[in-house]
Every structure is written in C-alpha cells, then in structure tokens.
Scaffold this motif. Structure first.
Motif, PDB file in Angstrom:
ATOM      1  N   VAL A  14       9.676 -13.360 -45.752  1.00 34.35           N
ATOM      2  CA  VAL A  14       8.884 -14.537 -45.379  1.00 34.35           C
ATOM      3  C   VAL A  14       9.721 -15.807 -45.502  1.00 34.35           C
ATOM      4  O   VAL A  14       9.706 -16.670 -44.614  1.00 34.35           O
ATOM      5  CB  VAL A  14       7.605 -14.644 -46.250  1.00 34.35           C
TER       6      VAL A  14
ATOM      7  N   ASN B 173       1.885 -13.757 -40.486  1.00 31.09           N
ATOM      8  CA  ASN B 173       1.089 -14.136 -41.655  1.00 31.09           C
ATOM      9  C   ASN B 173      -0.193 -13.324 -41.735  1.00 31.09           C
ATOM     10  O   ASN B 173      -0.614 -12.896 -42.821  1.00 31.09           O
ATOM     11  CB  ASN B 173       0.755 -15.628 -41.615  1.00 31.09           C
TER      12      ASN B 173
ATOM     13  N   ARG C 242      10.765 -18.181 -42.417  1.00 33.38           N
ATOM     14  CA  ARG C 242      10.379 -19.600 -42.384  1.00 33.38           C
ATOM     15  C   ARG C 242      11.595 -20.489 -42.132  1.00 33.38           C
ATOM     16  O   ARG C 242      11.541 -21.442 -41.354  1.00 33.38           O
ATOM     17  CB  ARG C 242       9.706 -19.986 -43.702  1.00 33.38           C
TER      18      ARG C 242
ATOM     19  N   GLU D   7       4.745 -16.582 -35.980  1.00 30.07           N
ATOM     20  CA  GLU D   7       4.495 -16.849 -37.399  1.00 30.07           C
ATOM     21  C   GLU D   7       3.055 -16.529 -37.785  1.00 30.07           C
ATOM     22  O   GLU D   7       2.786 -15.937 -38.830  1.00 30.07           O
ATOM     23  CB  GLU D   7       4.786 -18.318 -37.723  1.00 30.07           C
TER      24      GLU D   7
END
Length: 368
Positions: free
Chosen positions: A27, A116, A31, A112
């Motif tokens: 993650v 998530n 990011r 994204e």
C-alpha cells in the motif's frame, strides 16, 4: 482472476493471504507511485519537459510491477493498458495534452479505489475494472492516426461523467469534532511515531502482535487490551523528543539521554489522560526497567516490574534488533535477535518470559 460470489466482483486470494506487513508495504509503495504520477501530470500541465514523461512512465511501470509482485493479476492487466498510453507519449508517437493527463489521473484514482476496496472488503468491482480496461483499449484502437483531445474528453465523460482533475472536483470532507474510540486513536498515535523515522515502519503494530502472542503463551497474566494499548503507546512519548536528538546518529550525551528517557513518563501520562488505562500506563512507565535494577525511570528489580512491561521489554528489544537502524543499514535475523536476548536473561530480562518468547519466535520462524 478469481471471481467472488457475485459475477460483478472479483477477489485475489493469493494477495489477501499475505502477511499484513507485506500488504501494508504494498500500500505504501503504491501510494508513492500514485503520488509521483500525479506530480508528473501536474508538471506536464505546466509545460514540463520530456523528463516528466519518463518519470510518469516509470511511476506507472512501478504500479504495475508492484501488483505483479503480490499476485494482483487483474490489476496488472489493467495497468498495462494504462501504461501503454504513457508509452506512446514517451516514444514521441503522440504529444502530451491536458485531456490525456486528466484521464490518467482519473484512471489512477479508479485503480487506487478498487485496490482499497479489495483490501478492506476482500473483493472489488469487476464491472469498474473492465470499464476502465475497455476505455484504455478503445483509446488505443481508435487512435491509429494519433491521440486526439476529444477522444480523451469522451473517455473522461464515460468514466462516471467526471470532467475535471481530482484537484478541482474533489470536495474537502467536512471536519467533524468527535471523540474516536480510544484504541483507534492510539493506533493513529503509534503510526505517527513510526512515520517519524524510516527505521520504524510498522514497529508499534509489530510490538503489539508479539506481546499478545507472548502474553497468550504465558497464560494471559495481563489484560489483553491493556497490554495492546501499552504496546501501541510505549514509544509515543518519543514524538516529543527534539528531532536533533531523535534522529541523532552515534552516542547521546548525558543530558540528551535524560531527555530521551522522559518518553516513558510522557507516554504513561497520555494513557492516564485517556481514562481507564491505568494498567497500560504502568506498563509503559516500566518497560525500560531492567530485571537487575539498572533500568529507568525508577530502578525497579525482578517481579517489582509490571509483568506487561517485562514482556514489552523483550519484544521492544527484539523489534529493535530485527529492524534497520540509522547506525545499521540492514536487518539482523530473528535467530541473532533471540540469541542476544537470551544472552541478557536475569540482567535485563525475566528468564521465564524469555524462555516462553523463544517458543513464540520458533513458531514465527516456522510460519515464515
């Protein structure tokens, strides 16, 4: 691709079965790649040069590579189609224009969001994934004579009708003044201290997991929630230490050492302020005491040290040894860590607890 119960969603069991630390690392890397891509698009919109196109391509390639490393095949296929658009600009087959960059930002947002949702719920929308894939595919096939701004405008409109970059369309969420659950707030504090140094990544969460395992192996002599709170909060007081001391390489002066040692008092006082966490506060206060009485802040000995603090002292040392540090740019093995801990029984650590911790680490090695 592995389908979930609904034909409109999919899951990736290989990825979801990985250790939480690996998922968290994925993650973080994802990011960073997304932020890099967004920064490049912003610079290109302000007439940035070819260097930003190359950086943008590398960011997209990193996104795809990260997904490939952890077995997220459906995302690899999707990101490859997005990457191909950037590749054409990079190869100077097509020019860069704002509409193209805007589409890329929306595509990154969509990826994204899908990732998530997959991590949070175990599955995510295959309809949305396919929609973005088909849009990229259509742009490639319908652009034999070169990319045109109108094609990307149409694609943006089809992508849920969004027509502006995320900077202009995103609405700041309303800030609500409300008390969060204590444990949630403690996790936030723990993440904050861990983010202050590249050498502390997920350190507090790792400590919480290991102390829980040791407590269970010992027959749960300490309340599990009090111990979890102490494990998360034990180093939060370090966030009040001046950065010049916190990040100092090499030895500390006597005065600097006294300042560092104050972190146990600060952390304990914070827990007392929460209310209902008196035992956790005592654990934090005692976790740098030594079994032989040469610790701080009170020079307690043996069984006078709270049992939760005796556990946390072992685990904290173990985490310190097995993670990189500013004075050591490598991780030492689990075996070397447990060897060092065993070498300090009775002087620094409770012998009975070290014996049980050996079993905890053996199971950890077997699992890995």
């Amino acid at each position: 691709m592995n389908t979930a119960n609904s034909v409109d969603s999919f899951t990736c069991p290989e990825f979801l079965a990985m250790e939480r630390t690996i998922i968290d690392d994925f993650v973080d890397c994802t990011r960073e790649a997304c932020e890099e891509a967004e920064a490049c698009v912003k610079e290109l919109d302000n007439d940035g040069g070819a260097a930003y196109v190359h950086r943008l391509f590398r960011a997209m390639h990193s996104l795809k590579g990260n997904c490939q490393m952890v077995g997220l095949t459906p995302f690899v296929e999707l990101l490859h189609r997005v990457e191909e658009i950037v590749a054409r600009v990079r190869a100077e087959q097509d020019p860069y224009f704002r509409e193209l960059g805007e589409f890329l930002l929306l595509a990154i947002d969509e990826v994204e969001d899908l990732l998530n949702h997959l991590i949070a719920h175990g599955s995510t929308s295959d309809v949305r994934r396919k929609k973005l894939y088909e849009l990229c595919d259509t742009l490639q096939k319908s652009s034999s004579r070169g990319f045109q701004p109108q094609q990307f405008k149409d694609a943006i409109a089809l992508l849920d009708g969004k027509v502006s970059s995320k900077e202009t369309v995103s609405k700041a969420p309303r800030v609500m003044l409300e008390l969060q659950d204590d444990m949630l707030m403690m996790r936030k504090f723990a993440q904050q201290i861990d983010n202050l140094s590249i050498y502390r990544k997920n350190r507090s969460e790792q400590a919480a997991q290991l102390t829980a395992s040791l407590n269970e192996a010992l027959g749960n002599p300490v309340d599990a929630r009090q111990l979890q709170a102490a494990s998360l909060m034990h180093d939060v007081g370090m966030s009040f230490i001046p950065h010049s001391i916190f990040n100092k390489e090499g030895g500390l002066s006597r005065e600097e050492l006294k300042i560092v040692q104050e972190h146990v008092v600060t952390g304990a006082q914070m827990l007392l302020r929460f209310g209902g966490w008196d035992e956790a506060a005592r654990i934090v206060l005692d976790h740098h005491e030594r079994y032989d009485g040469y610790g701080y802040p009170n020079g307690l000995t043996g069984k006078n040290i709270h049992p939760g603090a005796r556990m946390l002292a072992i685990v904290d040392t173990f985490c310190s040894i097995t993670n990189e540090r500013s004075d050591r740019s490598y991780k030492r093995s689990l075996l070397s860590a447990i060897s060092e801990i065993n070498a300090n029984i009775e002087s620094q650590f409770d012998p009975q607890m070290v014996e049980m911790f050996n079993d905890v680490v053996r199971k950890l090695i077997a699992k890995q």
